[in-house]
Design an enzyme around this catalytic site. Structure first.
Site: not given
Length: 273
Positions: A2-3, A58, A260
């Site tokens: 979830p962003e 978030k 990332r």
DNA sequence: AGTTTGACCCGGACGC
DNA sequence: TGCGTCCGGGTCAAAC
């Protein structure tokens, strides 16, 4: 994963189901999910009513009738599953909350998410150093010029820095840079005003579209939260390494930036140095 | 001060 | 089939 758009969607669905409901019981099975310095235990919510539902970056924030707030960060895999009737807890159910009409299971396979119960939201979030919300009017070219002026690390990593703009994660960072035609290794302090304006516009476009469609990675929430269909958020680069660029057809490349994976088109996205 | 790196987690994907 | 290894995601803290 979830962003911001996923968290926004989850907040809305939970609000529909839980507003004004009383917490009849609440049990936390995996204790490390509660932050060690949480001012209150989760049990402090028992007997209170769900009153307000917010998202900050978030983070999910539930406000209760007894003046307390339950703050939840889902990290990678935190999930709320809602049921009408008794449901056996699964291997990854770490918390169960009961209200008169709804049974809430909280799951997290990676045990990576975190929560706290506080009475002073501002103090709690001051410690989190959250920057501007993507739709805040204060997010403009001047703000980014100031925020980026001494920054030389890759723009990709800087977009993930929640203290500048809050809510962008790995998926949307890649999408924003692709749409902005900016290479993920670009030097933030070397971006011109036009670049910054385009980054802001694309941030808002991408996130708004994702919110409208219920979040890119909302799939795992479907069954329980009643969010159906509409997962066709078109991702141009994220998860598409080695596939053709949707603009020029050139094969998409990938790079590790601040640990990332970044997927990008080396033809469409120019490095600013 | 900004940047880099590792820790936190562990299911699932991948390679052999 | 089974075993071992690596990956990923956001945030924080420590080291540089």
């Amino acid at each position: 994963m979830p962003e911001l758009p996923e968290v926004e969607t989850i907040k809305n669905v939970l609000k529909e189901n839980l507003i004004n409901q009383e917490v009849l019981d609440l049990k936390l099975y995996y204790k490390p999910l509660l932050e060690g310095n949480s001012p209150y235990p989760l049990e402090a919510l028992i007997g209170a009513y769900f009153e307000s539902f917010q998202r900050r970056g978030k983070y999910l924030v539930f406000g209760f009738s007894n003046g307390l707030y339950w703050v939840v960060h889902l990290r990678m895999e935190g999930k709320f599953h809602l049921f009408d009737a008794f449901q056996e807890k699964s291997k990854h159910t770490h918390l169960i909350l009961k209200t008169p009409h709804t049974l809430v299971h909280y799951l997290d396979t990676r045990k990576f998410s975190r929560m706290a119960v506080v009475d002073d939201l501002d103090t709690y979030f001051q410690g989190k150093h959250l920057g501007l919300e993507p739709f805040d009017k204060k997010l403009d070219v001047a703000y980014l010029q100031n925020a980026f002026k001494n920054r030389t690390a890759a723009i990709k990593g800087i977009l993930l820095d929640q203290s500048i703009i809050t809510g962008i994660g790995n998926i949307y960072a890649d999408e924003i840079l692709f749409l902005s035609k900016i290479h993920p290794l670009s030097n933030p302090s070397k971006l011109n005003a036009k670049d910054l304006k385009i980054i802001i516009e694309n941030t808002q476009i991408v996130l708004k579209k994702a919110i409208e469609q219920g979040g890119t990675t909302i799939r795992s929430y479907t069954s329980s939260l009643g969010v159906t269909g509409r997962f066709q958020v078109a991702l141009n680069v994220y998860g598409r390494f080695n596939e053709p660029c949707s603009l020029c057809g050139h094969t998409l490349k990938k790079l590790k930036i601040v640990g990332r994976t970044s997927v990008y088109c080396e033809k469409c996205q120019k490095v600013r140095k």
